[in-house]
Design a protein around this motif. Sequence first.
Motif, PDB file in Angstrom:
ATOM      1  N   SER A  47       0.814  -1.208   0.000  1.00 36.21           N
ATOM      2  CA  SER A  47       0.000   0.000   0.000  1.00 36.21           C
ATOM      3  C   SER A  47       0.850   1.263   0.000  1.00 36.21           C
ATOM      4  O   SER A  47       0.383   2.313  -0.387  1.00 36.21           O
ATOM      5  N   ALA A  48       2.106   1.155   0.392  1.00 36.23           N
ATOM      6  CA  ALA A  48       2.972   2.329   0.427  1.00 36.23           C
ATOM      7  C   ALA A  48       3.948   2.345  -0.743  1.00 36.23           C
ATOM      8  O   ALA A  48       4.794   3.205  -0.821  1.00 36.23           O
ATOM      9  N   ALA A  49       3.840   1.407  -1.649  1.00 33.68           N
ATOM     10  CA  ALA A  49       4.818   1.289  -2.720  1.00 33.68           C
ATOM     11  C   ALA A  49       4.717   2.391  -3.752  1.00 33.68           C
ATOM     12  O   ALA A  49       5.615   2.571  -4.528  1.00 33.68           O
ATOM     13  N   GLY A  50       3.694   3.130  -3.782  1.00 34.74           N
ATOM     14  CA  GLY A  50       3.579   4.235  -4.713  1.00 34.74           C
ATOM     15  C   GLY A  50       2.176   4.781  -4.683  1.00 34.74           C
ATOM     16  O   GLY A  50       1.254   4.090  -4.292  1.00 34.74           O
ATOM     17  N   PRO A  51       2.031   6.022  -5.107  1.00 36.42           N
ATOM     18  CA  PRO A  51       0.722   6.643  -5.073  1.00 36.42           C
ATOM     19  C   PRO A  51      -0.301   5.852  -5.879  1.00 36.42           C
ATOM     20  O   PRO A  51      -0.181   5.728  -7.086  1.00 36.42           O
ATOM     21  N   THR A  65      14.667   5.927  -2.006  1.00 36.31           N
ATOM     22  CA  THR A  65      14.892   7.088  -1.153  1.00 36.31           C
ATOM     23  C   THR A  65      16.142   7.817  -1.639  1.00 36.31           C
ATOM     24  O   THR A  65      16.961   7.266  -2.385  1.00 36.31           O
ATOM     25  N   ALA A  66      16.316   9.051  -1.187  1.00 36.87           N
ATOM     26  CA  ALA A  66      17.532   9.808  -1.519  1.00 36.87           C
ATOM     27  C   ALA A  66      18.761   9.083  -0.970  1.00 36.87           C
ATOM     28  O   ALA A  66      19.804   9.046  -1.617  1.00 36.87           O
ATOM     29  N   GLY A  99       5.991   6.602   5.890  1.00 40.44           N
ATOM     30  CA  GLY A  99       6.484   6.836   7.242  1.00 40.44           C
ATOM     31  C   GLY A  99       7.328   8.105   7.259  1.00 40.44           C
ATOM     32  O   GLY A  99       6.884   9.154   6.840  1.00 40.44           O
ATOM     33  N   ARG A 100       8.581   7.966   7.710  1.00 39.00           N
ATOM     34  CA  ARG A 100       9.480   9.124   7.746  1.00 39.00           C
ATOM     35  C   ARG A 100      10.329   9.246   6.484  1.00 39.00           C
ATOM     36  O   ARG A 100      11.097  10.172   6.350  1.00 39.00           O
ATOM     37  N   GLU A 101      10.165   8.307   5.573  1.00 37.55           N
ATOM     38  CA  GLU A 101      10.945   8.326   4.332  1.00 37.55           C
ATOM     39  C   GLU A 101      10.188   9.036   3.218  1.00 37.55           C
ATOM     40  O   GLU A 101       8.967   9.073   3.213  1.00 37.55           O
ATOM     41  N   ARG A 102      10.934   9.548   2.295  1.00 38.38           N
ATOM     42  CA  ARG A 102      10.368  10.095   1.059  1.00 38.38           C
ATOM     43  C   ARG A 102      10.900   9.217  -0.065  1.00 38.38           C
ATOM     44  O   ARG A 102      12.085   9.014  -0.197  1.00 38.38           O
ATOM     45  N   ARG A 103      10.000   8.666  -0.867  1.00 41.94           N
ATOM     46  CA  ARG A 103      10.381   7.787  -1.978  1.00 41.94           C
ATOM     47  C   ARG A 103      10.154   8.505  -3.298  1.00 41.94           C
ATOM     48  O   ARG A 103       9.256   9.336  -3.411  1.00 41.94           O
ATOM     49  N   TYR A 104      10.978   8.150  -4.268  1.00 40.38           N
ATOM     50  CA  TYR A 104      10.943   8.789  -5.582  1.00 40.38           C
ATOM     51  C   TYR A 104      10.915   7.737  -6.670  1.00 40.38           C
ATOM     52  O   TYR A 104      11.480   6.664  -6.515  1.00 40.38           O
TER      53      TYR A 104
END
Length: 145
Positions: A47-51, A65-66, A99-104
């Motif tokens: 569910s968090a793998a991408g919008p 992540t960066a 969570g606390r990560e930002r994914r791109y």
Amino acid sequence: MTNSAVGAPAPVPASPVAAFAALGDETRWAVLEALSGGEATGDVTASAAGPASGLTAADPAAGLTASALAARLPVTRQAIAKHLVVLEAAGLVESWSVGRERRYRALGAELTALGRRLERIGDAWEARLGRIAGIAEELEKRERG
């Protein structure tokens, strides 16, 4: 317009000028290549793998992540983060929070659209060069004959 699955702004369509300006930097190009073919790292749920994607963590489109990008490239995490801001502003990358990560991840549709624009320009030049070659051949025939 927002992505209702995560409440984030929807990606801005890539302007060719902004996109090519963003891709004019070798590091940003390398970041985009890593995002395009990179595998997700860490523990990410489907569910968090991408919008609104329904992707799993094993899917490359699940994002990086960066920090994960910095581990792959000879650049600091802070520099990667700045490059990601430019790529996202150009509409070539999207991001979301887990969570606390930002994914791109790279936006394949935008990259494909840019490629098609370049292809149309290339086709037009090929047609022009073909006409010039035809004129040159005709002039050669006249000179000989």
